[in-house]
Scaffold this motif. Sequence first.
Motif, mmCIF file in Angstrom:
data_model
loop_
_atom_site.group_PDB
_atom_site.id
_atom_site.type_symbol
_atom_site.label_atom_id
_atom_site.label_comp_id
_atom_site.label_asym_id
_atom_site.label_seq_id
_atom_site.Cartn_x
_atom_site.Cartn_y
_atom_site.Cartn_z
ATOM 1 N N ILE A 110 28.239 24.771 8.875
ATOM 2 C CA ILE A 110 28.494 23.381 8.514
ATOM 3 C C ILE A 110 28.824 22.663 9.819
ATOM 4 N N ALA A 111 27.933 21.822 10.307
ATOM 5 C CA ALA A 111 28.133 21.133 11.582
ATOM 6 C C ALA A 111 29.241 20.094 11.467
ATOM 7 N N TYR A 112 30.088 20.007 12.512
ATOM 8 C CA TYR A 112 31.193 19.049 12.410
ATOM 9 C C TYR A 112 31.546 18.316 13.696
ATOM 10 N N ALA A 113 31.037 18.727 14.856
ATOM 11 C CA ALA A 113 31.378 18.020 16.096
ATOM 12 C C ALA A 113 30.370 18.364 17.187
ATOM 13 N N LYS A 114 30.322 17.530 18.209
ATOM 14 C CA LYS A 114 29.472 17.781 19.374
ATOM 15 C C LYS A 114 30.347 17.916 20.616
ATOM 16 N N VAL A 115 30.057 18.933 21.430
ATOM 17 C CA VAL A 115 30.842 19.161 22.642
ATOM 18 C C VAL A 115 29.909 19.626 23.761
ATOM 19 N N GLY A 116 30.467 19.682 24.970
ATOM 20 C CA GLY A 116 29.735 20.207 26.109
ATOM 21 C C GLY A 116 30.601 21.205 26.851
ATOM 22 N N ASN A 117 30.052 21.792 27.893
ATOM 23 C CA ASN A 117 30.792 22.770 28.687
ATOM 24 C C ASN A 117 31.014 22.249 30.096
ATOM 25 N N ALA A 118 31.937 22.885 30.798
ATOM 26 C CA ALA A 118 32.266 22.478 32.157
ATOM 27 C C ALA A 118 32.426 23.706 33.046
ATOM 28 N N LEU A 119 32.325 23.478 34.340
ATOM 29 C CA LEU A 119 32.639 24.508 35.326
ATOM 30 C C LEU A 119 34.012 24.194 35.905
ATOM 31 N N ILE A 120 34.879 25.191 35.931
ATOM 32 C CA ILE A 120 36.262 25.027 36.374
ATOM 33 C C ILE A 120 36.451 25.813 37.667
ATOM 34 N N VAL A 121 37.050 25.164 38.668
ATOM 35 C CA VAL A 121 37.292 25.820 39.958
ATOM 36 C C VAL A 121 38.736 25.588 40.383
ATOM 37 N N ARG A 122 39.161 26.320 41.404
ATOM 38 C CA ARG A 122 40.505 26.127 41.945
ATOM 39 C C ARG A 122 40.563 24.809 42.725
ATOM 40 N N THR A 123 41.628 24.079 42.538
ATOM 41 C CA THR A 123 41.799 22.785 43.200
ATOM 42 C C THR A 123 41.974 22.962 44.706
ATOM 43 N N GLY A 124 41.348 22.076 45.470
ATOM 44 C CA GLY A 124 41.554 22.073 46.918
ATOM 45 C C GLY A 124 40.621 22.972 47.698
ATOM 46 N N GLU A 125 39.689 23.643 47.017
ATOM 47 C CA GLU A 125 38.745 24.515 47.729
ATOM 48 C C GLU A 125 37.388 23.819 47.843
ATOM 49 N N SER A 126 36.583 24.287 48.792
ATOM 50 C CA SER A 126 35.319 23.612 49.075
ATOM 51 C C SER A 126 34.249 23.851 48.018
ATOM 52 N N PHE A 127 34.326 24.970 47.311
ATOM 53 C CA PHE A 127 33.301 25.280 46.313
ATOM 54 C C PHE A 127 33.514 24.403 45.079
ATOM 55 N N ALA A 128 32.544 23.526 44.809
ATOM 56 C CA ALA A 128 32.651 22.597 43.673
ATOM 57 C C ALA A 128 31.282 22.437 43.024
ATOM 58 N N PRO A 129 30.829 23.436 42.266
ATOM 59 C CA PRO A 129 29.486 23.408 41.668
ATOM 60 C C PRO A 129 29.332 22.282 40.648
ATOM 61 N N LYS A 130 28.165 21.637 40.695
ATOM 62 C CA LYS A 130 27.852 20.561 39.752
ATOM 63 C C LYS A 130 26.892 21.012 38.664
ATOM 64 N N ASP A 131 26.239 22.136 38.908
ATOM 65 C CA ASP A 131 25.155 22.590 38.033
ATOM 66 C C ASP A 131 25.132 24.115 38.044
ATOM 67 N N PRO A 132 24.690 24.774 36.962
ATOM 68 C CA PRO A 132 24.615 26.242 36.957
ATOM 69 C C PRO A 132 23.794 26.817 38.114
ATOM 70 N N LYS A 133 22.848 26.049 38.634
ATOM 71 C CA LYS A 133 22.045 26.535 39.758
ATOM 72 C C LYS A 133 22.868 26.675 41.039
ATOM 73 N N ASP A 134 24.048 26.063 41.059
ATOM 74 C CA ASP A 134 24.939 26.186 42.214
ATOM 75 C C ASP A 134 25.744 27.488 42.185
ATOM 76 N N LEU A 135 25.546 28.297 41.139
ATOM 77 C CA LEU A 135 26.376 29.480 40.949
ATOM 78 C C LEU A 135 25.770 30.766 41.521
ATOM 79 N N CYS A 136 24.585 30.674 42.096
ATOM 80 C CA CYS A 136 23.944 31.868 42.658
ATOM 81 C C CYS A 136 24.861 32.525 43.686
#
Length: 271
Positions: A119-145
Amino acid sequence: MFKKIPLATLITSLVIGLSACSKPEEKKEAPVDTAAAAPATLRIGSDLTYPPYAFFKDDKPQGFDVELLGLLANTNQQKTEFVDTRFASLIPSLNSKKFDVIASSMFITPEREKQVNFIAYAKVGNALIVRTGESFAPKDPKDLCGKTLSILKGSAGIPKLDEVSKNYCAANNKKGITIREFDTSPEALQSLLSKSSDVQFDDTDVAKSFIEKVKGRVMISTTEPIYPQTLGLAVRKDDPATLASLTKALETIKGNQEYQKLLDKYGIKGI
């Protein structure tokens, strides 16, 4: 007045009559009673480690999914009983009748639809979470290689990330994504905080709750939702009565604005 019937006609009628009597009755399947009275208590399977959807606070279930099922059960004049179950075990436990419905921020996917009704009830999306203050900040799954990613075991994102690793990273002579699965999202978060993982993949609203919980030690690096999905309540395929009663109850609370108030409270997008 008595009418004389020819012998041949009498014999023919008798044969036809006997044939009719000896013809087996067609078996008719009993119709499924979707209007059967709902049980007094609705048993709900949920991974209660997943704020803001379902979690314990002061030893009581709290969160969006918990309140939603409370509204639905109240509409059907039922009480609720939550069964805390790890996410990867929810569908097997539902189908073995340990509870009546799953309410645990579960994405509707073709693979899951083969096992349960939704029974469908809501729409959501996902996010990438990183440690604050570090240079690695992926915007897309392709940045995860070449990176190590922590994720909830059984997440619908796993096969999608595997596909990126195989079809993009490998095709571009890059190292694949190392995916580490955890029984709960808080354990996946702890892996990120302890630097055992470089990044965490999770529901955007869950990510926001984590940022607040750890006082900004992590951040969302993506600017757009990844792999938007529809959330669904899951019901056994052999339980049309529960499916029908919850579907009707959801329409009722949509009509009287109770559902919209709940969506607004948690900042979640309905359908």
